[in-house]
Design a protein around this motif. Structure first.
Motif, PDB file in Angstrom:
ATOM      1  N   MET A 108     -29.509  11.669  75.965  1.00  0.00           N
ATOM      2  CA  MET A 108     -28.118  11.246  76.099  1.00  0.00           C
ATOM      3  C   MET A 108     -27.633  11.489  77.518  1.00  0.00           C
ATOM      4  N   ILE A 109     -26.798  10.596  77.959  1.00  0.00           N
ATOM      5  CA  ILE A 109     -26.048  10.775  79.198  1.00  0.00           C
ATOM      6  C   ILE A 109     -24.593  10.773  78.776  1.00  0.00           C
ATOM      7  N   CYS A 110     -23.883  11.813  79.153  1.00  0.00           N
ATOM      8  CA  CYS A 110     -22.520  11.987  78.663  1.00  0.00           C
ATOM      9  C   CYS A 110     -21.584  12.332  79.809  1.00  0.00           C
ATOM     10  N   VAL A 111     -20.568  11.506  79.985  1.00  0.00           N
ATOM     11  CA  VAL A 111     -19.473  11.832  80.890  1.00  0.00           C
ATOM     12  C   VAL A 111     -18.501  12.645  80.059  1.00  0.00           C
ATOM     13  N   THR A 112     -18.223  13.882  80.487  1.00  0.00           N
ATOM     14  CA  THR A 112     -17.351  14.733  79.683  1.00  0.00           C
ATOM     15  C   THR A 112     -16.627  15.756  80.542  1.00  0.00           C
ATOM     16  N   HIS A 113     -15.495  16.196  80.021  1.00  0.00           N
ATOM     17  CA  HIS A 113     -14.772  17.323  80.597  1.00  0.00           C
ATOM     18  C   HIS A 113     -14.946  18.557  79.718  1.00  0.00           C
ATOM     19  N   GLU A 114     -15.716  18.432  78.645  1.00  0.00           N
ATOM     20  CA  GLU A 114     -15.981  19.529  77.715  1.00  0.00           C
ATOM     21  C   GLU A 114     -17.116  20.386  78.280  1.00  0.00           C
ATOM     22  N   LEU A 115     -16.782  21.285  79.206  1.00  0.00           N
ATOM     23  CA  LEU A 115     -17.804  22.061  79.910  1.00  0.00           C
ATOM     24  C   LEU A 115     -18.575  23.010  79.002  1.00  0.00           C
ATOM     25  N   ALA A 116     -17.939  23.601  78.023  1.00  0.00           N
ATOM     26  CA  ALA A 116     -18.661  24.492  77.105  1.00  0.00           C
ATOM     27  C   ALA A 116     -19.713  23.708  76.331  1.00  0.00           C
ATOM     28  N   PHE A 117     -19.353  22.507  75.925  1.00  0.00           N
ATOM     29  CA  PHE A 117     -20.301  21.631  75.230  1.00  0.00           C
ATOM     30  C   PHE A 117     -21.450  21.246  76.155  1.00  0.00           C
ATOM     31  N   ALA A 118     -21.132  20.853  77.374  1.00  0.00           N
ATOM     32  CA  ALA A 118     -22.173  20.479  78.335  1.00  0.00           C
ATOM     33  C   ALA A 118     -23.124  21.641  78.572  1.00  0.00           C
ATOM     34  N   ASP A 123     -29.523  19.483  79.617  1.00  0.00           N
ATOM     35  CA  ASP A 123     -30.716  19.907  80.353  1.00  0.00           C
ATOM     36  C   ASP A 123     -30.408  19.930  81.843  1.00  0.00           C
ATOM     37  N   ARG A 124     -29.397  19.152  82.197  1.00  0.00           N
ATOM     38  CA  ARG A 124     -29.052  18.971  83.600  1.00  0.00           C
ATOM     39  C   ARG A 124     -27.577  18.599  83.675  1.00  0.00           C
ATOM     40  N   ASP A 136     -26.075  18.973  91.307  1.00  0.00           N
ATOM     41  CA  ASP A 136     -27.066  18.521  90.333  1.00  0.00           C
ATOM     42  C   ASP A 136     -27.977  19.706  90.043  1.00  0.00           C
ATOM     43  N   GLN A 137     -27.752  20.368  88.888  1.00  0.00           N
ATOM     44  CA  GLN A 137     -28.490  21.578  88.566  1.00  0.00           C
ATOM     45  C   GLN A 137     -28.704  21.719  87.062  1.00  0.00           C
ATOM     46  N   PRO A 138     -29.651  22.575  86.674  1.00  0.00           N
ATOM     47  CA  PRO A 138     -29.721  22.970  85.262  1.00  0.00           C
ATOM     48  C   PRO A 138     -28.426  23.705  84.896  1.00  0.00           C
ATOM     49  N   PRO A 139     -28.012  23.667  83.643  1.00  0.00           N
ATOM     50  CA  PRO A 139     -26.720  24.248  83.244  1.00  0.00           C
ATOM     51  C   PRO A 139     -26.522  25.702  83.652  1.00  0.00           C
TER      52      PRO A 139
END
Length: 149
Positions: A108-118, A123-124, A136-139
């Motif tokens: 999945m590629i997800c544009v989100t403002h839900e940082l806890a979810f991201a 993975d990135r 551009d980093q691992p979480p």
């Protein structure tokens, strides 16, 4: 998967999922129905298959939209702020569905403002500003050192 669900208001949840299978994939009605029910069950919406969008919550509508996308066998699902049009209590319905898909191996590629979810499922993380990639980093690296790249 769009922010506004993009469901056809005059079609039931089941028929919204079946439409692409019939028109684009050429499946028979029986084949499309079987596949649509399966995809609705993946997003825990099988009990609502006969309801029209106006009778579904925002979270339920978004899960029908996800089922519709899944029915087309995508290699990758793209989400554009999938929780932005939802009431706070409905956000978890959609996020739980996406976590389940990630656990099943869906890319999945997800544009989100839900940082806890991201942070939980990414993975990135790619942070962008004004169309430019800033980070551009691992979480775990991103949240420990958000300013580094």
């Amino acid at each position: 998967v769009f922010q506004n669900f993009a469901l056809y208001r005059h079609l039931s949840a089941l028929d919204n999922v079946k439409l692409g299978l019939r028109k684009l994939r050429g499946l028979s009605d029986a084949e499309a129905t079987q596949r649509a029910i399966y995809e609705l069950s993946r997003v825990e919406m099988q009990d609502h298959q006969d309801k029209y969008p106006a009778h579904l919550s925002g979270g339920q509508q978004q899960r029908v939209a996800i089922a519709r996308a899944l029915a087309m066998d995508p290699a990758v699902l793209f989400f554009d702020e999938p929780t932005s049009a939802l009431d706070p209590e409905m956000i978890n319905e959609v996020l739980d569905t996406m976590v389940s898909l990630a656990e099943d191996g869906m890319s999945m590629i997800c544009v989100t403002h839900e940082l806890a979810f991201a942070r939980k499922i990414a993975d990135r993380i790619i942070f962008m500003d004004k169309g430019q990639i800033i980070n551009d980093q691992p979480p775990e690296e991103f949240f420990k050192n958000p300013g580094s790249n």
